[in-house]
Design an enzyme around this catalytic site. Structure first.
Site, PDB file in Angstrom:
ATOM      1  CB  CYS A 279      -0.320 102.014  76.089  1.00 14.50           C
ATOM      2  SG  CYS A 279      -0.748 103.261  74.855  1.00 14.50           S
ATOM      3  N   GLY A 280       1.484 100.795  78.380  1.00 16.06           N
ATOM      4  CA  GLY A 280       1.742  99.708  79.315  1.00 16.06           C
ATOM      5  C   GLY A 280       1.776 100.201  80.741  1.00 16.06           C
TER       6      GLY A 280
ATOM      7  CB  SER B 166       4.486  98.306  70.173  1.00 14.05           C
ATOM      8  OG  SER B 166       3.295  98.974  69.781  1.00 14.05           O
ATOM      9  CB  CYS B 167       2.171 101.862  73.487  1.00 15.67           C
ATOM     10  SG  CYS B 167       1.887 103.485  74.214  1.00 15.67           S
ATOM     11  N   GLY B 168       5.105 101.910  75.527  1.00 18.89           N
ATOM     12  CA  GLY B 168       5.536 101.962  76.910  1.00 18.89           C
ATOM     13  C   GLY B 168       4.605 102.766  77.797  1.00 18.89           C
TER      14      GLY B 168
END
Length: 272
Positions: free
Chosen positions: A116-117, A112-114
């Site tokens: 982090c991705g 859910s974390c752009g």
């Protein structure tokens, strides 16, 4: 009843049906923890604890350490692994640097974390040991349609327990080259890649990886580490898996059925 095979356990159950109630044995896939430890300069460090189906722990440890970027490609550990009950200890050569920082990626990766991705994808690029194959290759979609059923037919544990994942490697003609099963989909792929690492057969250019479930970011990352350019899954991919496949040139297909599939990234390898 067929004889038990490794990774399988028989338990008594009560079965209810239209015929009534009966006490019968049932076969379950075994799930037990495995501690993967590394001994370097007389210091013991735990790299991971994973829930897995016992068997082929050496391939699992090699595959995990390689796909997580700790073990260099083409390095022969020889007999430097000592297996005990639910533990495997890798004797790390003193002249080989040990850096456990690649494992830090797991501490902040979130679907859910752009941010982090994006960071995770960049970290994958930094650790990829092989460049993309320069030799063009392709496979027909009609061949891909057949592969999930061929994988399932070869799954002994799934046939007996119904509760296990598989990763299979095929050539472009649809021939099964190797299969690994485990209760953990990541472990199944690590066992498969660890087998080819042990044989000195990496990278796996021009091969098709088939996954019995969905395709996550971590599975595509492991495929990229092994040089696999085409991944087919029975289920859906995640959005981050598609992003990683797109940016790394991996052809990613999902929802593969006998007459259809969805291609989510790099369809240039597919012949309709």
């Amino acid at each position: 009843m067929p004889p038990s095979i490794p990774g399988q356990k028989s338990v008594p159950i009560v079965r209810y049906s239209s015929a009534g109630r009966e006490e019968v044995p049932d076969e379950l896939a075994v799930e037990e923890p495995l501690e993967i430890a590394i001994v370097h300069h007389a210091r013991r460090r735990v790299a991971a604890i994973t829930m897995r189906t016992p068997g082929r722990d050496g391939d699992l440890a090699r595959g995990f350490l390689f796909t997580e970027g700790l073990l260099p490609a083409g390095f022969d550990l020889g007999d430097g692994a000592r297996e005990q009950a639910n533990s495997i200890e890798i004797s790390w050569p003193d002249n080989l640097k040990l850096d456990l920082r690649p494992l830090d990626r797991h501490s902040y990766t979130s679907s859910s974390c752009g941010v982090c991705g994006k960071t995770s994808i960049e970290q994958v690029y930094q650790s990829l040991p092989f460049t993309e194959s320069l030799r063009p290759w392709s496979v027909s979609v009609e061949t891909l349609y057949l592969l999930p059923d061929r994988l399932r037919d070869a799954q002994q544990l799934f046939r007996r327990t119904g509760g296990i994942h598989a990763a299979g490697l095929f050539d472009t003609d649809g021939k099964l080259l190797h299969l690994a099963e485990d209760v953990g989909r990541h472990n199944a792929l690590d066992k498969l890649i660890g087998n080819f690492y042990r044989l000195g057969a990496l990278p796996l250019h021009g091969r098709v990886l088939v996954l019995s479930g969905r395709s996550s970011f971590e599975l595509i990352q492991k495929a990229a580490m092994a040089g696999i350019g085409l991944v087919v899954s029975v289920g859906a991919p995640s959005s981050l898996a598609v992003e990683l496949a797109e940016e790394n040139g991996i052809t990613l297909c999902g929802f593969c059925r006998p007459t259809s599939l969805n291609c989510y990234a790099n369809p240039h390898r597919l012949i309709a």
